[in-house]
Design a protein around this motif. Structure first.
Motif, short mmCIF file in Angstrom:
data_model
loop_
_atom_site.label_atom_id
_atom_site.label_comp_id
_atom_site.label_asym_id
_atom_site.label_seq_id
_atom_site.Cartn_x
_atom_site.Cartn_y
_atom_site.Cartn_z
N GLU A 25 1.13 -0.76 0.11
CA GLU A 25 -0.52 0.23 0.28
C GLU A 25 1.10 1.32 -0.15
OE1 GLU A 25 -3.55 2.16 2.43
OE2 GLU A 25 -2.74 0.44 3.39
N SER A 40 -11.29 -3.58 -6.81
CA SER A 40 -12.35 -3.24 -5.46
C SER A 40 -12.98 -4.10 -4.37
CB SER A 40 -14.23 -2.90 -6.01
OG SER A 40 -14.63 -3.68 -6.42
N GLU A 51 -7.80 -3.84 3.39
CA GLU A 51 -6.70 -3.65 3.51
C GLU A 51 -6.91 -4.43 2.78
OE1 GLU A 51 -4.98 -1.77 6.39
OE2 GLU A 51 -5.26 0.60 5.81
N LEU A 54 -7.71 -5.47 -0.40
CA LEU A 54 -7.75 -4.93 -1.41
C LEU A 54 -6.17 -5.13 -2.18
CD1 LEU A 54 -9.33 -1.31 -0.46
CD2 LEU A 54 -9.81 -2.67 -2.91
N ILE A 68 -5.26 3.41 -1.80
CA ILE A 68 -6.96 3.61 -2.06
C ILE A 68 -7.60 4.03 -1.79
CG2 ILE A 68 -8.64 3.02 0.34
CD1 ILE A 68 -6.51 0.58 1.92
N ALA A 71 -13.42 4.39 0.81
CA ALA A 71 -13.60 3.12 1.69
C ALA A 71 -14.83 4.24 2.76
CB ALA A 71 -12.70 2.89 2.60
N GLY A 79 -14.48 -0.33 -0.76
CA GLY A 79 -13.84 0.08 -1.13
C GLY A 79 -13.24 0.03 -1.75
N ALA A 81 -9.17 0.62 -4.91
CA ALA A 81 -8.13 1.30 -4.77
C ALA A 81 -7.81 1.37 -6.53
CB ALA A 81 -6.64 0.08 -3.88
#
Length: 85
Positions: A25, A40, A51, A54, A68, A71, A79, A81
């Motif tokens: 991330e 998604s 998280e 994703l 991201i 969310a 969410g 990303a």
């Protein structure tokens, strides 16, 4: 004892191979990286589980990193990303 050694070897190799394919991330678009799309995910009841979902989807798409971009949710998180390679 031999089986225990094999079990530790399997766990170590599995963990090492997962780490090499996991997308990381990022907070901003990485310099020199190309956006390759958006993923998604839904489900889970906290941000950490979202998280993780994703990150898994980003890795499945061949991304090296993800950011991201949205969310939300209370007891059912969702969410999206942007993914980069």
């Amino acid at each position: 004892m031999k089986n225990l050694t094999k079990a530790f070897a399997v766990i170590a190799l599995t963990t090492a191979s997962f780490a090499t394919f996991a997308a990381t991330e990022v907070n901003a678009a990485p310099t020199g990286a190309q956006s390759i799309g958006v993923v998604s995910a839904t489900g889970g009841n906290d941000l950490t589980s979202l998280e993780n979902k994703l990150a898994a989807k980003a890795a499945q798409q061949g991304a090296s990193s993800f950011r991201i971009i949205s969310a939300g949710g209370d007891n059912h998180m969702y969410g999206t990303a942007e993914i980069y390679k």
